[in-house]
Each structure stands twice: as structure tokens, then as C-alpha cells.
Design a protein around this motif. Structure first.
Motif, PDB file in Angstrom:
ATOM      1  N   GLY A  12       0.912  -1.327   0.024  1.00 29.33           N
ATOM      2  CA  GLY A  12      -0.112  -0.070  -0.021  1.00 29.33           C
ATOM      3  C   GLY A  12       0.678   1.148   0.012  1.00 29.33           C
ATOM      4  N   LEU A  13       2.011   1.083   0.489  1.00 26.45           N
ATOM      5  CA  LEU A  13       2.872   2.310   0.743  1.00 26.45           C
ATOM      6  C   LEU A  13       3.755   2.364  -0.648  1.00 26.45           C
ATOM      7  CD1 LEU A  13       3.833   4.718   2.115  1.00 26.45           C
ATOM      8  CD2 LEU A  13       5.501   3.329   3.119  1.00 26.45           C
ATOM      9  N   PHE A  14       4.404   1.248  -1.026  1.00 29.00           N
ATOM     10  CA  PHE A  14       5.392   1.235  -2.235  1.00 29.00           C
ATOM     11  C   PHE A  14       5.169   0.704  -3.419  1.00 29.00           C
ATOM     12  CE2 PHE A  14       7.972   1.118   1.811  1.00 29.00           C
ATOM     13  CZ  PHE A  14       8.564   2.528   1.782  1.00 29.00           C
ATOM     14  N   GLY A  15       3.800   0.020  -3.448  1.00 28.39           N
ATOM     15  CA  GLY A  15       3.428  -0.758  -4.662  1.00 28.39           C
ATOM     16  C   GLY A  15       4.338  -1.861  -4.896  1.00 28.39           C
ATOM     17  N   GLY A  16       4.597  -2.616  -6.039  1.00 25.88           N
ATOM     18  CA  GLY A  16       5.600  -3.431  -6.536  1.00 25.88           C
ATOM     19  C   GLY A  16       5.204  -4.199  -7.445  1.00 25.88           C
ATOM     20  N   ARG A  17       6.406  -4.465  -8.266  1.00 29.02           N
ATOM     21  CA  ARG A  17       6.149  -5.130  -9.592  1.00 29.02           C
ATOM     22  C   ARG A  17       5.467  -6.404  -9.430  1.00 29.02           C
ATOM     23  NH1 ARG A  17      11.669  -7.091 -13.036  1.00 29.02           N
ATOM     24  NH2 ARG A  17      10.733  -8.423 -14.431  1.00 29.02           N
ATOM     25  N   ASP A  18       4.578  -6.907 -10.347  1.00 27.10           N
ATOM     26  CA  ASP A  18       3.801  -7.758 -10.481  1.00 27.10           C
ATOM     27  C   ASP A  18       2.743  -8.268  -9.314  1.00 27.10           C
ATOM     28  OD1 ASP A  18       4.953  -8.559 -12.942  1.00 27.10           O
ATOM     29  OD2 ASP A  18       6.325  -9.587 -12.129  1.00 27.10           O
ATOM     30  N   TRP A  19       2.751  -6.972  -8.458  1.00 29.62           N
ATOM     31  CA  TRP A  19       1.798  -7.413  -7.282  1.00 29.62           C
ATOM     32  C   TRP A  19       0.640  -6.530  -7.577  1.00 29.62           C
ATOM     33  CZ3 TRP A  19       3.451 -10.988  -4.282  1.00 29.62           C
ATOM     34  CH2 TRP A  19       2.880 -11.407  -3.053  1.00 29.62           C
ATOM     35  N   THR A  20      -0.529  -7.100  -6.999  1.00 27.51           N
ATOM     36  CA  THR A  20      -1.799  -6.331  -7.265  1.00 27.51           C
ATOM     37  C   THR A  20      -2.715  -6.435  -6.144  1.00 27.51           C
ATOM     38  OG1 THR A  20      -2.871  -8.561  -7.678  1.00 27.51           O
ATOM     39  CG2 THR A  20      -1.829  -7.311  -9.384  1.00 27.51           C
ATOM     40  N   PRO A  21      -3.592  -5.623  -5.860  1.00 26.89           N
ATOM     41  CA  PRO A  21      -4.428  -5.733  -4.664  1.00 26.89           C
ATOM     42  C   PRO A  21      -5.105  -7.087  -4.281  1.00 26.89           C
ATOM     43  CG  PRO A  21      -5.058  -3.849  -6.040  1.00 26.89           C
ATOM     44  CD  PRO A  21      -4.317  -4.620  -6.875  1.00 26.89           C
ATOM     45  N   ALA A  22      -5.368  -7.819  -5.649  1.00 31.09           N
ATOM     46  CA  ALA A  22      -5.799  -9.470  -5.022  1.00 31.09           C
ATOM     47  C   ALA A  22      -4.607 -10.231  -4.649  1.00 31.09           C
ATOM     48  CB  ALA A  22      -6.316  -9.915  -6.586  1.00 31.09           C
ATOM     49  N   ARG A  23      -3.504 -10.088  -5.169  1.00 28.42           N
ATOM     50  CA  ARG A  23      -2.333 -10.629  -4.517  1.00 28.42           C
ATOM     51  C   ARG A  23      -1.941 -10.467  -3.340  1.00 28.42           C
ATOM     52  NH1 ARG A  23      -0.602 -14.253  -7.496  1.00 28.42           N
ATOM     53  NH2 ARG A  23      -1.170 -13.217  -9.522  1.00 28.42           N
ATOM     54  N   GLU A  24      -2.263  -8.615  -3.018  1.00 28.43           N
ATOM     55  CA  GLU A  24      -1.818  -8.299  -1.647  1.00 28.43           C
ATOM     56  C   GLU A  24      -2.876  -8.932  -0.508  1.00 28.43           C
ATOM     57  OE1 GLU A  24      -0.446  -5.958   1.617  1.00 28.43           O
ATOM     58  OE2 GLU A  24       0.380  -6.888  -0.217  1.00 28.43           O
ATOM     59  N   LEU A  25      -4.127  -9.170  -0.875  1.00 27.34           N
ATOM     60  CA  LEU A  25      -5.072  -9.756   0.026  1.00 27.34           C
ATOM     61  C   LEU A  25      -4.814 -11.148   0.109  1.00 27.34           C
ATOM     62  CD1 LEU A  25      -7.736  -9.467   1.208  1.00 27.34           C
ATOM     63  CD2 LEU A  25      -9.071  -9.886  -0.773  1.00 27.34           C
ATOM     64  N   GLN A  26      -4.487 -11.963  -0.873  1.00 24.94           N
ATOM     65  CA  GLN A  26      -4.065 -13.279  -0.597  1.00 24.94           C
ATOM     66  C   GLN A  26      -2.864 -13.510   0.276  1.00 24.94           C
ATOM     67  OE1 GLN A  26      -2.443 -14.989  -4.110  1.00 24.94           O
ATOM     68  NE2 GLN A  26      -2.625 -17.217  -3.459  1.00 24.94           N
ATOM     69  N   TRP A  27      -1.964 -12.340   0.183  1.00 31.96           N
ATOM     70  CA  TRP A  27      -0.927 -12.569   1.079  1.00 31.96           C
ATOM     71  C   TRP A  27      -1.199 -12.333   2.535  1.00 31.96           C
ATOM     72  CZ3 TRP A  27       4.292 -13.690   0.113  1.00 31.96           C
ATOM     73  CH2 TRP A  27       5.327 -13.144   1.336  1.00 31.96           C
ATOM     74  N   ALA A  28      -1.960 -11.260   2.749  1.00 32.71           N
ATOM     75  CA  ALA A  28      -2.292 -10.802   3.955  1.00 32.71           C
ATOM     76  C   ALA A  28      -2.952 -11.935   4.554  1.00 32.71           C
ATOM     77  CB  ALA A  28      -3.222  -9.665   3.795  1.00 32.71           C
ATOM     78  N   ARG A  29      -3.910 -12.686   3.957  1.00 36.47           N
ATOM     79  CA  ARG A  29      -4.837 -13.701   4.355  1.00 36.47           C
ATOM     80  C   ARG A  29      -3.939 -14.871   4.943  1.00 36.47           C
ATOM     81  NH1 ARG A  29      -7.606 -14.955   0.235  1.00 36.47           N
ATOM     82  NH2 ARG A  29      -8.990 -13.435   0.512  1.00 36.47           N
ATOM     83  N   ALA A  30      -2.957 -14.967   4.299  1.00 38.22           N
ATOM     84  CA  ALA A  30      -1.884 -16.280   4.571  1.00 38.22           C
ATOM     85  C   ALA A  30      -0.873 -15.872   5.951  1.00 38.22           C
ATOM     86  CB  ALA A  30      -1.071 -16.642   3.491  1.00 38.22           C
ATOM     87  N   HIS A  31      -0.415 -14.511   5.707  1.00 39.02           N
ATOM     88  CA  HIS A  31       0.610 -14.141   6.627  1.00 39.02           C
ATOM     89  C   HIS A  31       0.256 -13.002   7.591  1.00 39.02           C
ATOM     90  CE1 HIS A  31       2.606 -15.658   2.856  1.00 39.02           C
ATOM     91  NE2 HIS A  31       3.568 -16.381   3.890  1.00 39.02           N
ATOM     92  N   GLY A  32      -1.177 -12.530   7.560  1.00 37.86           N
ATOM     93  CA  GLY A  32      -1.315 -11.474   8.464  1.00 37.86           C
ATOM     94  C   GLY A  32      -1.456 -12.018  10.030  1.00 37.86           C
ATOM     95  N   PRO A  33      -1.750 -11.034  10.491  1.00 37.60           N
ATOM     96  CA  PRO A  33      -2.046 -11.675  12.156  1.00 37.60           C
ATOM     97  C   PRO A  33      -3.240 -12.107  12.410  1.00 37.60           C
ATOM     98  CG  PRO A  33      -1.510  -9.158  12.116  1.00 37.60           C
ATOM     99  CD  PRO A  33      -1.633  -9.598  10.627  1.00 37.60           C
ATOM    100  N   ARG A  34      -3.426 -12.996  13.197  1.00 38.63           N
ATOM    101  CA  ARG A  34      -4.413 -14.043  13.496  1.00 38.63           C
ATOM    102  C   ARG A  34      -5.351 -13.558  14.419  1.00 38.63           C
ATOM    103  NH1 ARG A  34      -3.079 -15.578   9.466  1.00 38.63           N
ATOM    104  NH2 ARG A  34      -2.328 -17.268   8.492  1.00 38.63           N
ATOM    105  N   PRO A  35      -6.756 -14.119  14.631  1.00 40.79           N
ATOM    106  CA  PRO A  35      -7.705 -13.566  15.718  1.00 40.79           C
ATOM    107  C   PRO A  35      -7.125 -13.494  16.972  1.00 40.79           C
ATOM    108  CG  PRO A  35      -8.781 -15.155  14.165  1.00 40.79           C
ATOM    109  CD  PRO A  35      -7.403 -15.380  13.910  1.00 40.79           C
TER     110      PRO A  35
END
Length: 705
Positions: free
Chosen positions: A428-451
Motif C-alpha cells: 500500500g505504501l510502495f507498490g511493487g512489480r507484478d503485485w496487485t490488490p488481489a495478490r496483496e489480499l491473498q498474502w495478507a490472508r496467509a501471513h497477516g495477524p490471527r484472531p
């Protein structure tokens, strides 16, 4: 940094005074022993969460301990006992000469690292007052950081000839030896405590070093820890890999694998060299933990701390599997050692001291981004405290400069390749090559904080204290006792705060992968060493001896099994090189063995590819699916042309792995890949009919024009 009087006696061999619980009544000690016994009983009876149930029920450490010796369980012979099986795995000594080239190559790289690291230590003016072992340990850690940076910088231009690499490493080792003059270093003898500690940890260290020289079996290692360096080696340079997002993480440890490949002039044997170098980090951490606990307590406390750490199955596991948490723990131990030296040696120059601490914090973050939580932030905060107290900006400036020297090249690499210094993070701050909002959501779902719930929190606490399969009971058994000794109470307090920060940041800010809390272990081991030496009472020595003996026996039993990692310590490496891929993925191994040498395979759904000898195209689940990029919005004829243009001769589809990713608990997988789509391509003459190579794996041949 505020200078404090040394919190331990002037003589490191003296025993710190303690509460005399036996002065008037033995009941307090009896209660303590009962608590220790109850803790060990729970530890032995608690089912191992990651071990599948046996026909007799859930497996516990106590069951494994009973199975360790023949005759304890009726009908268990020596051959059937875990001890007998371990001896059997060590019996093929005729295969040990196969390891000599690996050891020689690792020794060359390690000696170069030590030579470079000792130069840095001398420039920091911290070489005096070091024991030989602790000096070598911190030299190795600091030197590997420099070797990693040098490999990155040179590799971006182009990897040199293996003989050039060997010559450069030899020159660095020779120059370091000559300038360090190790023959002039003060030497001491091992006392009885140190000798006993060496004897206790020796089986763990020997098995760990032997295990590190076995073929890799873990998915993450086969996907990127070793696969990334392999691709760099085969390409002849370090470049952006658009199909493997993990290779954009800091690769400080993985550069050692690449160096090993260059020295050995072979990617597979070189990978074993890198794995051995990773295992050495565990030994270095144990040495620095001992030195730190000695400074804060006594020689006995230092020996006990080293025993606690080096007999931990987690440490063995991180030594035989090429994860980066083992090296990260090494840097955590080095940071503690350096910081404690600053607190106990007022003559050290603050700027040089904090420059070295910043450099080591950078080395920790060069292992993985998450090191910012246990290493970079806490020691950065301490540098700010020292600057404020001393009314000088130099400690913090030196710390930041030391960190930046290490991390700037890694961040610059990502800027050049992707436009994002911490790619794939901070999209969200820097963007990134080949990275998209959908891919960011996929990454966050796998590597983001848990409940965040109370039950999850209690589970995390219990896991760290002892439920984790690879944890030792000695941390929880001894660490709290450090508060019983008034001379170690202050050190125990700040160690406790440090441990609480690491645990809470792991629990609240990460996705709670168990390996991510391992940076707690060095500080936890120091605290446990201080606690184990809280009393000079003969009764406590007896109780401590019983706890140690039972825990070490349990840990050694577990570490000797395949539950802690591949344990064919003296196996035939040539045989294992062929056989291990069959064990890990028989269908893919059969394809790799059966196709012509010039075949090029496009893999769909599979990314654990390190052992494959053929040229392959693959992608991780977080990268764009290659086959989708080739076929989407193209007719079958155009797709066929794209396959032929890239020299792809076969397409391998692992439906089982795809199903695993599509599971609600998985990482997700594109809907583009379906059996119907492959059926359409087969009907259109793009691919031949599928050849099953397993229950859920198919191989398609790309038809010629």
C-alpha cells in the motif's frame, strides 16, 4: 548506554549468594521440588501436537522415553528400541568420507568469515576480554554478514569462476589469521563444569552437524531457501526471479548456500555445504549464551545456559533443516552478548559498541524481515535510551549506521528489481512489480495477524513453555528461579521484559508460525542458566541434577528420531540424492528420472523443485500462474505457439497440491486451472492425453507442430 557496576562477582568462578531456603526449614525447597516434578510429569505426559496418533493413542514424550531403552517396555529389544535405531543410523561409518569435501568447503567459508569478523571486532575494540570460544563465535556471525553482502554485490554483476571464489576465500582466511594472531590469544582451561557441559551437549552437536549434511526434505527449503541460490548459480548471476516471490526477502543466509555451490562447483553438493554452515550458527549461539550468562551470573550459570540451549530439540531441528531461524537465534545471542558487555565494561566506546550492535541487528534482519521485532526495534530503543541518558546522539546514530551498512544493499536490490524496498511487504505504501490488490489480499490472508482471543493466547503461552513438539522443559523449569537470587534479579527482570516483548509481538503482529517465536530462546536460555544456579544448597544440586538428567534424556530421545528431522546421519549421500526425491514426491521424481535430458517441464501447482535435475518452469502460489499467463486470452493455437517458443516439452499438473491450496485453510489458487481446460487443450491438439504418474498427478506432452 548507562554504565552499571558489574552485576556479578568480580571472579567469574565464584558462586552468587542466594536465599538460604534450608536455613530454618526445608519446606520451601520441598515445595519447589514438587513443582518441578509436577512440571516434568506434565511435559512427559502431554501429547505431541504434531505427531499423528499411533494405534495405541496419542504419542507423548514419556512414551518415547520408555521406548528408548530395551527391556523397559516388555518385548522391546535393543534393535526395536529408539537407542538401537539411533545406533543403527550411525553405523554406516564407511560413508563418512563422502562428507569430507563438504566439511572442507564449509571450513574454507567459515575460516574466511572468522577472519573478516575478527577484523570487525578489532575495529570495534572489543576483542580484549573475550574468551577464545566467544570471540570465534561472534567473528563467525559478523563475518557471514560481510560474506553475504559481498556475494550479493558481486553476484549482481555476475558470479565469478569457482577458482576465483576459492582464491578470494582463502585470501580472506589467511589474512584474517595473520592479522588476528590467534596464537597470542589468552587461553584458559575447561573447568569441571565446562567439561561436563561439553560432554552433555556433544551428542546433540554431533548429530546436528551430521544431520545438516543430509539432503533437504522441507517444502520451504526446496521451494526457496535452496532453490533461489540454485537458480542464481545456474544463471551465473543474482537477478530478479518473477516466479519466486520469496527470493525477494533478505537472503543473507541463503548467500552462504550460493557460496557453497560456487566452491563445490555443483548446486546439490554446495547446498549441503550451506546447510552445514547454517548448523554452525547453533553452536555459535550456544557459546555466546554461555558467555552472557557467565557475565551476569557465574561460570556454572553459563555452562547450564549452554546446556539448556544446545539440548533443545528446536535448536537441533533448526540445525538439520536449512531454515533461517537458527542463524537468527545466533544473531540474537550475539546481540545479547554485545549489549551485556557494554553494561559490564565501562571502558568500551559507546559509538563503536552501538555500531557493532547495529551491524548485528542488520545481520539478524538480513536473515528475515520479521527480525525487526525481536532484534532491530528493542535494541534500537535501548540505543535511544543510552543517547538520552548520555545527552549524546552518537549511540543511536552509530546503531542506525551499523544497521544501514547491512540492510541498504538488500533494500536497494528490491528497489532496483521491484520499486519496493521491502517487497512484497508494504504494498500500500510502495507498490511493487507484478503485485496487485488481489495478490496483496491473498498474502495478507496467509501471513497477516490471527484472531485475538483468550483461548488462542493461552494456547500460545503453553506452546512456548512446553507443548511445542521441539521445546525443552528446562526453560520453564529454571528461568523463573533467577528471581530467587538477589544478584541476578535485576538481570532476570530485564530479560523477562525482553522475552515478553518478543512473545507479545509474535502473538499480536505475526501469523503465529511456531518458528517465529524461536528468537526468544537465547534470552530464555540465559535466564534459565541464571535460575538453575540460584542456590548453592546440596539439596538443590541434587534436584537440579535430576531435572537436567530427565530433560536431557527426553530431548536426546526425541532429537534422535525422524520427528525432529531426517536422521540417516551416516547414510550414503549418492543413494540419498536419488532416493530422497522419490520419498518426497514419487510422481515428480519418476518424471525427472524418465524424461530425456533436453526436456523442459512446466509445473502447475508444484514449487518444491530443488532436487530436480531437469530444466523447469514453476511459480510459487503467490506469483502469477505461468500457465495462466501463457494461455489466458489466447486461442489454443496461440497458446501452443507460446509453449513451443519457450521450449516447453511437457506440462506436469499436481492436482493434489492444487486442492490443498484451494482448501479454505490453504493459500488460495487461481480458478483458471481446471481439468476441463486441460481436456480442451488435449482435444485441440495442444497437449497429448494425460499420463497419470500418481493418484492425482498428470503429465502432458506438448505436441510438435
Amino acid at each position: 548506554m548507562t554504565r552499571h557496576a558489574r552485576p556479578s562477582p568480580a571472579s567469574p568462578t565464584s558462586v552468587p549468594p542466594s536465599l538460604d531456603l534450608l536455613g530454618h526449614s526445608g519446606w520451601p525447597l520441598i515445595v519447589l521440588v514438587a513443582v518441578e516434578a509436577a512440571w516434568l510429569l506434565w511435559f512427559l505426559m502431554e501429547p505431541l501436537p504434531n505427531v499423528p496418533p499411533s494405534p495405541g493413542g496419542r504419542v507423548s514424550r514419556g512414551i518415547l522415553l520408555l521406548d528408548a531403552l530395551p527391556g523397559v517396555v516388555p518385548g522391546v529389544t535393543f534393535h526395536d528400541s529408539l537407542l538401537g535405531k539411533a545406533v543403527g543410523e550411525l553405523s554406516d561409518v564407511g560413508n563418512l568420507p563422502q562428507r569430507l569435501p563438504i566439511v572442507a568447503a564449509a571450513a574454507l567459508i567459515a575460516l574466511a568469515a572468522v577472519g573478516i569478523g575478527d577484523w570487525l571486532l578489532r575495529k570495534s575494540r572489543m576483542e580484549s576480554g573475550c574468551g577464545v570460544a566467544s570471540r570465534l563465535a561472534v567473528d563467525y556471525l559478523a563475518g557471514t554478514v560481510v560474506l553475504g553482502l559481498a556475494t550479493l554485490i558481486v553476484g549482481r554483476i555476475g558470479l565469478p569462476n569457482p577458482w576465483v571464489v576459492r582464491g578470494a576465500l582463502s585470501a580472506a582466511a589467511a589474512a584474517g589469521f595473520w592479522t588476528a594472531k590467534p596464537w597470542r590469544w589468552p587461553r584458559g582451561r575447561l573447568d569441571a563444569n565446562a567439561s561436563l557441559a561439553v560432554l552433555i551437549v556433544a551428542p546433540f552437536v554431533v548429530l546436528m552437524l551430521l544431520g545438516s549434511m543430509l539432503p533437504a526434505v522441507d517444502f520451504d527449503v526446496l521451494e526457496y531457501h535452496l532453490q533461489g541460490p540454485k537458480e542464481y548459480y545456474q544463471a551465473g548471476r543474482i537477478a530478479f526471479l518473477p516466479h519466486n516471490v520469496y527470493t525477494n526477502m533478505p537472503f543473507g543466509v541463503e548467500m552462504l548456500h550460493l557460496l557453497g555451490m560456487e566452491v563445490m562447483a555443483d548446486w546439490w553438493w554446495g547446498g549441503l555445504v550451506g546447510q552445514l554452515l547454517v548448523a554452525v550458527f547453533g553452536l555459535a549461539a550456544g557459546v555466546l549464551i554461555a558467555a552472557t550468562a557467565t557475565r551476569l551470573g557465574s561460570r556454572k550459570a553459563g555452562c547450564l545456559a549452554a546446556v539448556v540451549y544446545l539440548t533443545t530439540p528446536w535448536v537441533y531441528r533448526m540445525g538439520v533443516i536449512a531454515y533461517v531461524e537458527g542463524p537468527l537465534c545466533g544473531f540474537q545471542a550475539a546481540l545479547l552478548w554485545t549489549y551485556v558487555r557494554g553494561r559490564t565494561e565501562p571502558d568500551l566506546a559507546p559509538a563503536r559498541l552501538w555500531g557493532l550492535i547495529g551491524f548485528l541487528a542488520g545481520g539478524a534482519m538480513a536473515c528475515k524481515y520479521t527480525a525487526i521485532l525481536p532484534a532491530v526495534l528493542p535494541f534500537g530503543a535501548l540505543s535511544l535510551v543510552d543517547s538520552w541518558r548520555g545527552r549524546s546522539w552518537r549511540p543511536t546514530a552509530a546503531y542506525v549506521l551499523g544497521w544501514a551498512v547491512v540492510m541498504t544493499p538488500w533494500l536497494a536490490k528490491n528497489v532496483a528489481d521491484t520499486g519496493n524496498p521491502v517487497y512484497p511487504l508494504a504494498y500500500g505504501l510502495f507498490g511493487g512489480r507484478d503485485w496487485t490488490p488481489a495478490r496483496e489480499l491473498q498474502w495478507a490472508r496467509a501471513h497477516g495477524p490471527r484472531p485475538i482471543t483468550g483461548d488462542y493466547f493461552r494456547h500460545g503461552v503453553i506452546e512456548v513453555l512446553g507443548r511445542s513438539d521441539w521445546q525443552s522443559p528446562l526453560y520453564a523449569a529454571f528461568a523463573p528461579l533467577a528471581f530467587l537470587n538477589r544478584r541476578t534479579r535485576r538481570a532476570a527482570a530485564w530479560l523477562g521484559v525482553f522475552l515478553a516483548w518478543i512473545f507479545l509481538s509474535w502473538w499480536f503482529l505475526t501469523h503465529r508460525l511456531d518458528r517465529f517465536w524461536l528468537p526468544m530462546l537465547p534470552a530464555f536460555a540465559v535466564m534459565a542458566g541464571l535460575g538453575a544456579d540460584w542456590s548453592r544448597s546440596p539439596a538443590w544440586r541434587v534436584a537440579r541434577g535430576f531435572v537436567l538428567a530427565l530433560a536431557v534424556a527426553t530431548n536426546l530421545t526425541y532429537s534422535s528420531t525422524a520427528l525432529a528431522g531426517l536422521n540417516e546421519w551416516t547414510g550414503d549421500l549418492e543413494f540419498l540424492r536419488t532416493d530422497m526425491p522419490r520419498r518426497l514426491n514419487a510422481p515428480l521424481a519418476a518424471i525427472d528420472a524418465g524424461l530425456p535430458p533436453d526436456a523442459r517441464i512446466l509445473l502447475v501447482g508444484q514449487a518444491a523443485v530443488f532436487h530436480l535435475r531437469h530444466s523447469v518452469l514453476y511459480n510459487t502460489v503467490f506469483n502469477p500462474e505461468i500457465i495462466e499467463g501463457l494461455a489466458d486470452d489466447r486461442s489454443p493455437a496461440e497458446f501452443h505457439e507460446e509453449l513451443l517458443k519457450r521450449g516447453i516439452t511437457h506440462v506436469y499438473v499436481d492436482w493434489k497440491e492444487i486442492r490443498r491450496h484451494r482448501d479454505p485453510a490453504g493459500y488460495g489458487f487461481t480458478d483458471f486451472v481446471t481439468p476441463a481446460r486441460f481436456g480442451a487443450w488435449t482435444s485441440a491438439g495442444v497437449l497429448s492425453g494425460p499420463t497419470p504418474f500418481g493418484m492425482e498427478q498428470d503429465l502432458y506432452e506438448v505436441r510438435a507442430r
